[in-house]
Design a protein around this motif. Structure first.
Motif, PDB file in Angstrom:
ATOM      1  N   ASN A 173     -12.782 -23.039  -7.458  1.00 14.15           N
ATOM      2  CA  ASN A 173     -12.949 -24.122  -6.494  1.00 14.15           C
ATOM      3  C   ASN A 173     -11.798 -25.119  -6.560  1.00 14.15           C
ATOM      4  O   ASN A 173     -11.162 -25.430  -5.550  1.00 14.15           O
ATOM      5  N   GLN A 286     -19.462 -31.781  -9.959  1.00 16.98           N
ATOM      6  CA  GLN A 286     -18.028 -31.605 -10.178  1.00 16.98           C
ATOM      7  C   GLN A 286     -17.372 -31.322  -8.830  1.00 16.98           C
ATOM      8  O   GLN A 286     -17.294 -30.175  -8.406  1.00 16.98           O
ATOM      9  N   ARG A 287     -16.884 -32.354  -8.194  1.00 22.26           N
ATOM     10  CA  ARG A 287     -16.337 -32.154  -6.854  1.00 22.26           C
ATOM     11  C   ARG A 287     -14.930 -32.730  -6.726  1.00 22.26           C
ATOM     12  O   ARG A 287     -14.564 -33.644  -7.473  1.00 22.26           O
ATOM     13  N   ALA A 298     -12.416 -30.132   0.712  1.00 20.07           N
ATOM     14  CA  ALA A 298     -13.385 -30.687  -0.226  1.00 20.07           C
ATOM     15  C   ALA A 298     -14.200 -29.555  -0.830  1.00 20.07           C
ATOM     16  O   ALA A 298     -14.562 -28.612  -0.127  1.00 20.07           O
ATOM     17  N   THR A 299     -14.482 -29.649  -2.120  1.00 22.47           N
ATOM     18  CA  THR A 299     -15.319 -28.641  -2.765  1.00 22.47           C
ATOM     19  C   THR A 299     -16.714 -29.195  -3.012  1.00 22.47           C
ATOM     20  O   THR A 299     -16.919 -30.398  -3.098  1.00 22.47           O
ATOM     21  N   ASP A 300     -17.644 -28.278  -3.142  1.00 24.48           N
ATOM     22  CA  ASP A 300     -19.020 -28.661  -3.452  1.00 24.48           C
ATOM     23  C   ASP A 300     -19.385 -28.121  -4.847  1.00 24.48           C
ATOM     24  O   ASP A 300     -18.583 -27.429  -5.467  1.00 24.48           O
ATOM     25  N   ASN A 301     -20.558 -28.434  -5.298  1.00 27.87           N
ATOM     26  CA  ASN A 301     -20.998 -27.906  -6.577  1.00 27.87           C
ATOM     27  C   ASN A 301     -21.332 -26.424  -6.480  1.00 27.87           C
ATOM     28  O   ASN A 301     -21.426 -25.864  -5.394  1.00 27.87           O
ATOM     29  N   VAL A 302     -21.513 -25.801  -7.623  1.00 25.88           N
ATOM     30  CA  VAL A 302     -21.715 -24.354  -7.672  1.00 25.88           C
ATOM     31  C   VAL A 302     -23.139 -24.065  -8.123  1.00 25.88           C
ATOM     32  O   VAL A 302     -23.582 -24.562  -9.157  1.00 25.88           O
TER      33      VAL A 302
ATOM     34  N   THR D 306     -16.348 -22.835  -2.997  1.00 21.54           N
ATOM     35  CA  THR D 306     -17.148 -23.778  -2.207  1.00 21.54           C
ATOM     36  C   THR D 306     -16.298 -24.669  -1.297  1.00 21.54           C
ATOM     37  O   THR D 306     -16.841 -25.549  -0.620  1.00 21.54           O
ATOM     38  N   LYS D 308     -14.391 -26.444   1.583  1.00 15.82           N
ATOM     39  CA  LYS D 308     -14.453 -26.521   3.039  1.00 15.82           C
ATOM     40  C   LYS D 308     -13.205 -27.240   3.529  1.00 15.82           C
ATOM     41  O   LYS D 308     -12.722 -28.157   2.878  1.00 15.82           O
TER      42      LYS D 308
END
Lengths: 354, 354, 354, 354
Positions: A173, A286-287, A298-302, D306, D308
């Motif tokens: 990510n 953890q973003r 932008a990343t999101d959580n896993v 993840t 975007k």
């Protein structure tokens, strides 16, 4: 309490040989990794490694070493020898010992993984250098700056490689964000934001003497902003506070904080914003987010899977959907009325009448 | 129980004057609507309307009429005259009556909104036609096919407009899907899917005699697939079942169903899949999805705001995120190990080492 | 460049009569508003207002006044009188003038909406106070602190109300976050984050002399953190930089910034992080996030509809899904193999074998 | 064209020994799997397997066998022996052959993985049974029903296990839905929906003679609905059409379809809706949704990370956000106006005034 840091002290050297970042297509990185691990493993002579420390992080690295192709563990050590023995049995490692120096001096060993407590790192790194072993060391290199510089110099002089484990740089990510920056997928970087929130606070004993939240927690985030910015920072503005466990409030300096916010200024004009907190009731958070001149990534959580559950009052949304057709379609009723009236006034067909 | 329907019976004529669909930019449709309502309202002579029925749906239409520019209510009726009086007071309507015919024959009235129970619709439509009034009527036109045809013919012969209220065609979400189809934003339509789930089942009394789930509920979805397909269907395959309120199981035909699934076949080869259920514990669920040859468009439900809440075990995800760095970053540890070993074997710089 | 502000200078008084925040259920606030507007409008004597300024923001307020029940505009002014005339015609306002004082002294007027350029605000507020008119004024009250205090004092002494328009406090999304805090839906507040990114930068002329990005843009965000924190800040750490339009780089002070990051410290230990940027290529970006001791609430941007489009390389995700069954289900193949082997070794039924 | 199938013909037996489904906590299933693979692998005597067929699917299974603990491949076969040799080298398999029977009769082999073309499956299964080998076979068991029954009977009589590879049952996403059903996390199942869309259509040669879209593609979805329903269906309603590659339109029966919709009826009253399409321009689409009496669970597609990306016109949303503060906050301006007027009329403090 407001703290401004010289950058060097809190900053970890990630590796002593600077590498140009070479992005790879990440499309199927995770899975192609799996295939690579299968297909390439027999290829070359494997790297033989010794692991110092069989605590939690030592076990993680033994697991990782076992999954990575081209590397085999040949000896492990731990002061409590039963831990070393158990680890050796679990991971099929032929030798174990209670003495870290036996790992460092083992003639079979090409590289040493240092997973011991922080206070031993510098000396063990220097011992590795003296014995011509490459070093993978968990953060930090040392507990103060002078020793840090000394340990790095020792490796450089001995011509051995030194890598510090900041594993987020290898996470798919965060790596995808780095790739986007390298490929200018969102243009030139304007601002970098990361947040790190642990599921629950560590015990008092871990915090006390750990050097505070910037050293034992935010270091990963500060490094990530540096990794993404691609340069060294020039100034850090930081504040901290205590919200979760008031028992730490009397600890010295930033050990009294369980929450912190930083602005990290980079020479190119990029500013990074970092917030960390020792507790996140909704799980490990953890973003990262990067705003560029032509877009945002932008990343999101896993999560273990993609399933979402929708139940009464628990859909993830703060509120339930509009409750029935009267509220859900209120705008539609007005537009419909307008459309019919328009057709009457203009003697025309109704729009959307099919 | 499997049911196959002739299409005509369950199909409602939306408006008697077929209109080419003229998509408008929907970007700011909702808000520009608001502005239009403000700025254009004084423009022309308003359309004067009478409303028959001051029950729930009558009140909705009075509200909509009050918000729409260019239209004013001049008379309302309801058999229980106190309801008509209250509605008149609330919406500032000058006249009220207990007799629907007074609305239909009022010389001031240009158009009549029929919001009475279904069994009166056909006769009231015909009375409007006889009196030269345009008609907006809630679904259905009539309770059987013969009367439906008769009512439409009456309007056509009298030269008055007839519009049936299927408000979803005017909803910004469904409308956006229609626009995407018209503009070929996802290519040529392959399949259409809609689902409709009510927050809670209607009372037994509503279901009994209501003509069953296909008539009183799925009609909106069937119409939506027809609106999106842009043509009339050639066959419907449908099944139903009862899951929620077992008391309706003994009702005749599809009145015994609270859940139904349909496949609607259109002449161009497009198939639509519709599922409806009388209960959705997570709120009113109204979604559409269209697969086309070059993409997919899908709508979500509508909430009062965009806020999401994340709490222990209630993040919207079926599971919590990976619980801490060992699980979250396990892949990263392996990749990191590989990267360091690769640099050892090749005597090269570590990738991602900055 | 790093700037630390005294808080007062950049801080706007929102209203001179402090109000306890009384959260309402927001579930259907937007729509029930619509209904309220319909049903309550006739209730009381309306408030009669005059509007000074028929520029962009004046028109917005006239539109809002026209939609709000219980208030009617009776006079508008603009130095270019044709603009006042047009506005009067569009919104059905009976009187118009080129002279703001005619609005302020109009005996019919209960309250004045000041939508003139910033430099006139303080004088017009004081004139309103002198004439006993309540005041709604666009931000800022004045262009310096002394005048700000003077204007507020004038209103307090005259006993007229003064409200400054910071409309985000009334937005359903930000308001939902406030409600969550009030109701402790995420526990006690730990950290507040907001971001504001404009679709495109304003012209050079707007920036020059506008007082800089903290005054003309971040003020909304700073106020929002104060609204959410529920108290006045004690310190602000802020940095700025220029990324978009290099022509402003030579302007003085924070007028040279098109991007800024702030940490706002509140006495209760809450820190707020604010980032603003004058350009967002992906549209107007206005989000808030609050971490509390028992959860997090976060808002997203607002779109005209809920439709999402999925096309080749444009699904919103940085990458396409795993490309086919070999990559998508690789883990499943391994687990399946394990499951069968387990059943062989244990002579048991296969798990998930149905 | 509408087709109604007897269920048996299209239905595959997944395993000959029915297993009660025993849900495991899936929270960290994927990762704990990784750890298990590391820590348990040395435990027992491994299962020794032979693999017939070294084409695409054979390689997948060899990869999976290599990653799964407790199982080792000892021999592989392929008619083109160079393919067998390459596979053996890649995966470190000691023996290879061109003759499948050498795999089946190898005394070292405990279980055979049949990855040959469909027409050989039945005979090879029977040969395995005759030689006392357990069988893992890719779908289908045979190309007609009689042979299917015969092959199953042969295994049952010989007392060897037979498992058919329907790997989706082991996917963490679909498995999570099954677990939710088992645990009644969404109450009792009302309706099951799945969709399967391949990235691009297979070549004409694959489709021709493949038995049609229900046999070669929808079989996975039909099995999934059976897995989720937990029982055998009683009726299937299905339709198909051709949208992508018109060259297949002249093929017989359902070979002429590239798109299909099914309703599968289960005895307990649950209906499943399945749609499949041979082309999805936005990537491999594999989703499931289950509505229950107390909620809904739905899975999404799986992406390599993840991240975007938000860019001009490509945010994943059909439209850009409201374009600036006038449209974004229009409602807020109205509510703000109302709030101030209310405070004037009631001589009260303004709500949300802080």
């Amino acid at each position: 309490m407001m703290a401004r840091f010289g950058c060097v002290l809190v900053w970890l050297v990630a590796v002593n040989s600077a590498a140009a970042f070479a992005p790879t297509t990440t499309q199927n990185a995770a899975r192609s990794l799996a295939l690579r691990m299968t297909t390439e493993s027999a290829a070359k002579d494997p790297v033989k490694v010794g692991v110092i420390g069989c605590g939690r992080i030592g076990i993680v690295h033994l697991g990782a070493i076992n999954k990575a192709p081209g590397v085999i563990p040949v000896i492990v050590s731990n002061p409590t020898i039963s831990k070393a023995e158990n680890a050796a049995k679990t991971f099929g490692v032929p030798k174990f010992t209670s003495d870290a120096m036996e790992v460092i001096t083992d003639p079979e060993v090409d590289a040493v993984w240092i997973c011991s407590p922080s206070q031993y790192h510098a000396d063990q790194i220097k011992a590795c250098a003296a014995n011509g072993k490459h070093v993978f060391c968990e953060k930090p290199i040392a507990t103060d700056l002078a020793e840090t510089v000394e340990a790095i110099n020792a490796c450089n002089e001995a011509g051995v490689k030194l890598m510090i484990g900041l594993q987020r740089r290898f996470d798919p990510n965060f790596l995808r964000v780095k790739t986007a920056i390298q490929n200018k997928e969102v243009g030139n970087t304007i601002i970098i934001k990361t947040c790190s929130r642990d599921p629950s606070p560590p015990p008092y004993e871990y915090v006390k003497g750990g050097g505070g939240i910037f050293n034992d927690m935010a270091v990963h985030d500060l490094d990530m902003t540096r990794f993404l910015a691609g340069e060294d920072p020039i100034e850090i503005l930081a504040v901290g506070s205590c919200h979760i466990d008031k028992s730490i409030e009397d600890l010295p300096g930033s050990e009294a904080f369980d929450t912190a916010s930083c602005i990290v200024r980079y020479p190119g004009g990029v500013n990074a914003m970092v917030d960390v907190c020792r507790q996140s009731s909704y799980g490990y958070d953890q973003r990262a987010e990067v705003l560029g001149t032509s877009g945002m990534i932008a990343t999101d959580n896993v999560y273990p899977n993609t399933a979402k559950i929708y139940k009464k009052d628990f859909t993830g949304n703060a509120d339930m959907p509009f409750d029935f057709f009267l509220s859900r379609y209120f705008e539609a009723y007005v537009t419909e009325t307008e459309a019919f009236c328009k057709s009457l006034v203009e003697d025309s067909a109704v729009q959307h009448g099919y």
